[in-house]
Scaffold this motif. Structure first.
Motif, PDB file in Angstrom:
ATOM      1  N   SER A 142       8.920   3.558  -2.340  1.00  0.00           N
ATOM      2  CA  SER A 142       8.032   3.894  -1.228  1.00  0.00           C
ATOM      3  C   SER A 142       8.756   4.999  -0.490  1.00  0.00           C
ATOM      4  O   SER A 142       9.430   4.766   0.506  1.00  0.00           O
ATOM      5  N   TYR A 143       8.590   6.210  -1.036  1.00  0.00           N
ATOM      6  CA  TYR A 143       9.422   7.353  -0.615  1.00  0.00           C
ATOM      7  C   TYR A 143       9.511   7.457   0.900  1.00  0.00           C
ATOM      8  O   TYR A 143       8.500   7.401   1.601  1.00  0.00           O
ATOM      9  N   PRO A 144      10.746   7.606   1.440  1.00  0.00           N
ATOM     10  CA  PRO A 144      12.025   7.762   0.750  1.00  0.00           C
ATOM     11  C   PRO A 144      12.775   6.453   0.509  1.00  0.00           C
ATOM     12  O   PRO A 144      13.964   6.487   0.179  1.00  0.00           O
ATOM     13  N   LEU A 145      12.097   5.342   0.659  1.00  0.00           N
ATOM     14  CA  LEU A 145      12.772   4.047   0.539  1.00  0.00           C
ATOM     15  C   LEU A 145      12.670   3.491  -0.880  1.00  0.00           C
ATOM     16  O   LEU A 145      11.714   3.772  -1.598  1.00  0.00           O
ATOM     17  N   PHE A 157       0.825  -1.206   0.000  1.00  0.00           N
ATOM     18  CA  PHE A 157       0.000   0.000   0.000  1.00  0.00           C
ATOM     19  C   PHE A 157       0.859   1.256   0.000  1.00  0.00           C
ATOM     20  O   PHE A 157       0.400   2.334  -0.371  1.00  0.00           O
ATOM     21  N   SER A 158       2.122   1.114   0.409  1.00  0.00           N
ATOM     22  CA  SER A 158       3.012   2.265   0.509  1.00  0.00           C
ATOM     23  C   SER A 158       3.761   2.556  -0.797  1.00  0.00           C
ATOM     24  O   SER A 158       4.470   3.558  -0.891  1.00  0.00           O
ATOM     25  N   ILE A 159       3.593   1.721  -1.804  1.00  0.00           N
ATOM     26  CA  ILE A 159       4.359   1.869  -3.053  1.00  0.00           C
ATOM     27  C   ILE A 159       3.786   2.999  -3.897  1.00  0.00           C
ATOM     28  O   ILE A 159       2.590   3.025  -4.175  1.00  0.00           O
ATOM     29  N   ASN A 160       4.662   3.924  -4.299  1.00  0.00           N
ATOM     30  CA  ASN A 160       4.254   5.028  -5.166  1.00  0.00           C
ATOM     31  C   ASN A 160       4.435   4.694  -6.637  1.00  0.00           C
ATOM     32  O   ASN A 160       3.641   5.097  -7.483  1.00  0.00           O
TER      33      ASN A 160
END
Length: 115
Positions: A99-102, A29-32
């Motif tokens: 998955s900003y900033p990762l 869900f965190s993936i941009n």
């Protein structure tokens, strides 16, 4: 955390096609955005294609018109359809999830195009 598992690499003759798959799991869900990078021996890793969560795509000039990136949200999978392959496409292809900033990376899959 996001885990990425790639599949679909292999050996193909010039002019042939391959489809790479990248299955994501974990905190998806965190993936941009997700994308494919490649790294040939002695060269830097380079972006091949990317797709955002909204469906916008971006391609390296060297693959425009030959490669297509797509995603199946139901399967949490991103694909890279590679047509009209050339020997210079030979590289290890890596799936990437932002998955900003990762940034998360798959293990890589070898694509070899013979002339």
């Amino acid at each position: 955390q996001v885990q990425l598992v790639e599949s679909g690499g292999g050996l193909v003759q010039a002019g042939g096609s391959l489809r790479l798959s990248c299955a994501a799991s974990g905190s998806i869900f965190s993936i941009n955005a997700m994308g494919w990078y490649r790294q040939a021996p002695g060269k830097q890793r380079e972006l091949v294609a990317a797709i955002t969560s909204g469906g916008s795509t971006n391609y390296a000039d060297s693959v425009k018109g030959r490669f297509t990136i797509s995603r199946d949200n139901a399967k949490n999978t991103v694909y890279l359809q590679m047509n009209s392959l050339k020997p210079e496409d030979t590289a290890v292809y890596y799936c990437n999830a932002e998955s900003y900033p990762l940034q998360y990376w798959g293990q890589g899959t070898q694509v070899t195009v013979s002339s």
